[in-house]
Design a protein around this motif. Structure first.
Motif, PDB file in Angstrom:
ATOM      1  N   VAL A   9       0.824  -1.205   0.000  1.00  0.00           N
ATOM      2  CA  VAL A   9       0.000   0.000   0.000  1.00  0.00           C
ATOM      3  C   VAL A   9       0.859   1.258   0.000  1.00  0.00           C
ATOM      4  O   VAL A   9       2.072   1.203   0.194  1.00  0.00           O
ATOM      5  CB  VAL A   9      -0.952   0.037   1.218  1.00  0.00           C
ATOM      6  N   ARG A  10       0.209   2.393  -0.170  1.00  0.00           N
ATOM      7  CA  ARG A  10       0.878   3.690  -0.100  1.00  0.00           C
ATOM      8  C   ARG A  10       1.042   4.082   1.358  1.00  0.00           C
ATOM      9  O   ARG A  10       0.140   3.906   2.165  1.00  0.00           O
ATOM     10  CB  ARG A  10       0.060   4.732  -0.850  1.00  0.00           C
ATOM     11  N   SER A  25       6.162   3.126   0.403  1.00  0.00           N
ATOM     12  CA  SER A  25       5.249   1.994   0.291  1.00  0.00           C
ATOM     13  C   SER A  25       5.381   1.171   1.562  1.00  0.00           C
ATOM     14  O   SER A  25       6.374   1.280   2.275  1.00  0.00           O
ATOM     15  CB  SER A  25       5.618   1.130  -0.918  1.00  0.00           C
ATOM     16  N   LYS A  50      -2.741   3.746   2.659  1.00  0.00           N
ATOM     17  CA  LYS A  50      -3.834   3.948   1.709  1.00  0.00           C
ATOM     18  C   LYS A  50      -3.756   2.923   0.586  1.00  0.00           C
ATOM     19  O   LYS A  50      -2.697   2.696   0.010  1.00  0.00           O
ATOM     20  CB  LYS A  50      -3.754   5.352   1.110  1.00  0.00           C
ATOM     21  N   LEU A  51      -4.907   2.326   0.284  1.00  0.00           N
ATOM     22  CA  LEU A  51      -5.055   1.464  -0.878  1.00  0.00           C
ATOM     23  C   LEU A  51      -6.380   1.833  -1.523  1.00  0.00           C
ATOM     24  O   LEU A  51      -7.435   1.703  -0.890  1.00  0.00           O
ATOM     25  CB  LEU A  51      -5.030  -0.011  -0.500  1.00  0.00           C
ATOM     26  N   TRP A  78      -6.453  -5.341   6.511  1.00  0.00           N
ATOM     27  CA  TRP A  78      -6.690  -5.319   5.070  1.00  0.00           C
ATOM     28  C   TRP A  78      -6.939  -6.763   4.667  1.00  0.00           C
ATOM     29  O   TRP A  78      -6.480  -7.696   5.326  1.00  0.00           O
ATOM     30  CB  TRP A  78      -5.464  -4.780   4.347  1.00  0.00           C
ATOM     31  N   TRP A 100       4.549   1.713  -4.850  1.00  0.00           N
ATOM     32  CA  TRP A 100       3.801   2.876  -5.331  1.00  0.00           C
ATOM     33  C   TRP A 100       4.772   4.021  -5.561  1.00  0.00           C
ATOM     34  O   TRP A 100       5.472   4.427  -4.649  1.00  0.00           O
ATOM     35  CB  TRP A 100       2.760   3.280  -4.299  1.00  0.00           C
ATOM     36  N   ARG A 115       0.890   2.213  -9.065  1.00  0.00           N
ATOM     37  CA  ARG A 115       1.477   0.942  -8.661  1.00  0.00           C
ATOM     38  C   ARG A 115       2.407   0.500  -9.783  1.00  0.00           C
ATOM     39  O   ARG A 115       2.028   0.456 -10.940  1.00  0.00           O
ATOM     40  CB  ARG A 115       0.405  -0.106  -8.422  1.00  0.00           C
TER      41      ARG A 115
END
Length: 191
Positions: A9-10, A25, A50-51, A78, A100, A115
């Motif tokens: 994810v970010r 990331s 964040k995703l 997640w 990312w 991505r």
């Protein structure tokens, strides 16, 4: 073979002009547990993951500045989790790095990232848990990106950064290798 794109994810650590700012990331290694490069996480700033449009707050639970990795705990789970291996790929083995990259590294434009999956070749290790990879220079936002062994489909480490070779006059010549930290350096109590 599927690579661990959903488990990456970010990472946001800090703000610019009142907006969260992407610094790297992060990779989910266990429920609510994430690993990233330590240099991508500010000690003072709020941390967010964040995703897509989903956000999660996180905090550092372990940091190793010398090895340049940080472990985070998120406030929610997640649905994805990386398949992990503690074994180094053999020298000459292909790996894929998923992370990312930031569209505007200066933070002036909208919050957009892409991505990216880049191909590298494992060159071996410089020290006990440092993987040396041959390939393109990691882009800004790639710190903490997942390094996946192509043969097994398992994540073996995270990207830390790169080394620039120098000309005789000391000026930068070219990116000559990327460095990744093996997941084997994570203390057992954090899994």
């Amino acid at each position: 073979m599927a690579f661990e794109v959903g488990a990456t994810v970010r990472l946001y650590s800090g703000t610019r002009e009142g907006r969260p700012y992407q610094t790297g990331s992060a990779l989910q290694i266990a429920p609510r547990r994430w690993v990233t490069a330590s240099h991508a996480v500010s000690a003072e700033a709020a941390i967010k993951l964040k995703l897509g449009d989903a956000w999660s707050q996180a905090r550092v639970i372990h940091r190793d500045e010398e090895l340049d990795f940080a472990l985070l705990v998120a406030d929610k789970d997640w649905p994805w989790q990386a398949r992990i291996s503690m074994n180094f790929p053999d020298s000459g083995s292909p790996v894929k790095v998923t992370g990312w990259v930031i569209e505007d590294p200066h933070g002036n434009g909208p919050d957009r990232a892409f991505r990216v999956v880049q191909d590298y070749i494992c060159q071996g290790s410089d020290e006990e848990s440092l993987l040396v990879l041959k390939g393109a220079a990691p882009s800004i936002g790639f710190s903490g990106a997942a390094v996946t062994d192509v043969r097994t489909g398992k994540v073996v480490g995270i990207i830390l950064g790169f080394r620039v070779s120098r000309r005789a006059d000391g000026s930068p010549a070219e990116i000559d290798e990327a460095h990744a930290r093996s997941l084997s350096c994570i203390p057992g109590e954090y899994w």
